[in-house]
Design an enzyme around this catalytic site. Structure first.
Site, short mmCIF file in Angstrom:
data_model
loop_
_atom_site.label_atom_id
_atom_site.label_comp_id
_atom_site.label_asym_id
_atom_site.label_seq_id
_atom_site.Cartn_x
_atom_site.Cartn_y
_atom_site.Cartn_z
N HIS A 1 -2.51 -4.55 6.83
CA HIS A 1 -2.22 -4.27 8.23
C HIS A 1 -2.96 -5.25 9.16
O HIS A 1 -3.97 -5.85 8.79
CB HIS A 1 -2.61 -2.83 8.58
CG HIS A 1 -4.08 -2.56 8.46
ND1 HIS A 1 -5.00 -2.89 9.43
CD2 HIS A 1 -4.79 -1.97 7.46
CE1 HIS A 1 -6.21 -2.53 9.05
NE2 HIS A 1 -6.11 -1.97 7.84
N GLU B 1 -5.77 3.82 2.37
CA GLU B 1 -7.02 3.15 2.06
C GLU B 1 -7.94 4.07 1.25
O GLU B 1 -7.74 5.30 1.21
CB GLU B 1 -7.71 2.72 3.36
CG GLU B 1 -9.04 1.99 3.22
CD GLU B 1 -8.97 0.71 2.39
OE1 GLU B 1 -8.67 0.80 1.18
OE2 GLU B 1 -9.23 -0.36 2.95
#
Length: 207
Positions: free
Chosen positions: A18, A107
């Site tokens: 990202h 994550e």
């Protein structure tokens, strides 16, 4: 009589980190936090996501047939925003790729460390007889946990054999995925390979 050998085209897995987030900018530990005021993209992060989309477009080229690109994202806000920008960037070369969200691509969860300032953290010793990749820092996930989680997702995802499997995710998750895709163990994760914000890392996978 000549024998015909069938060739299998690899699935090209494109792992995209990202773009810069508000918590990246502010030096906060993000992990898998999904609560109030979770991390979102900055203006720079949006620009990085757009550049990642252009880079991906150059790699994949125009579609050769229907349903040959799958676009997946972690279900955290910073990755979903990045994936949507990438989806838009692919349209000029005729890809219509809707984003599918997947919790398994989040994550590494870092428990009580999430939200802390990175510059205030102190290094902790690895307990004797244990491997650093198997410690659940902050009461969250170990890298072994992340490795197993992404493997559990990739194994069935690759069965569909799209030409291109695009995964928008996070630094630690991408490192674990690279180890899994390269048939390494969780103890052999490469921490030196650059995985910068908005980067695209491509791996060819043949079943």
């Amino acid at each position: 009589m000549p024998t015909t050998v069938a060739t299998v085209s690899p699935t090209r897995v494109h792992l995209i980190r990202h773009g810069q987030s508000t918590w990246n900018r502010d030096g906060l530990v993000q992990g898998a936090y999904r609560g109030r005021n979770q991390s979102v993209l900055t203006d720079e992060g949006r620009a990085q996501a757009a550049r990642a989309g252009l880079a991906l477009g150059a790699l994949v080229g125009p579609p050769r047939h229907e349903h040959s690109l799958d676009l997946w994202s972690s279900d955290l806000m910073r990755t979903m925003q990045t994936a949507e920008i990438i989806s838009v960037a692919l349209r000029p070369i005729r890809w219509i790729a809707s984003v599918r969200n997947e919790p398994g691509l989040r994550e590494q969860a870092l428990g009580e460390l999430e939200g802390e300032r990175t510059d205030a953290l102190q290094a902790q010793p690895v307990p004797e007889g244990e491997h650093i990749s198997e410690i659940r820092w902050g009461g969250g996930e170990s890298m072994r946990d992340v490795f197993e989680r992404v493997g559990d997702w990739f194994a069935p995802a690759l069965i569909e054999q799209p030409d291109h499997l695009v995964v928008v995710s996070h630094e630690h998750t991408i490192r674990a995925a690279l180890a899994w895709l390269r048939s390494r163990s969780h103890r052999d994760i490469d921490w030196d390979e650059p995985i910068d914000a908005g980067s695209v890392t491509t791996v060819d996978v043949v079943d």
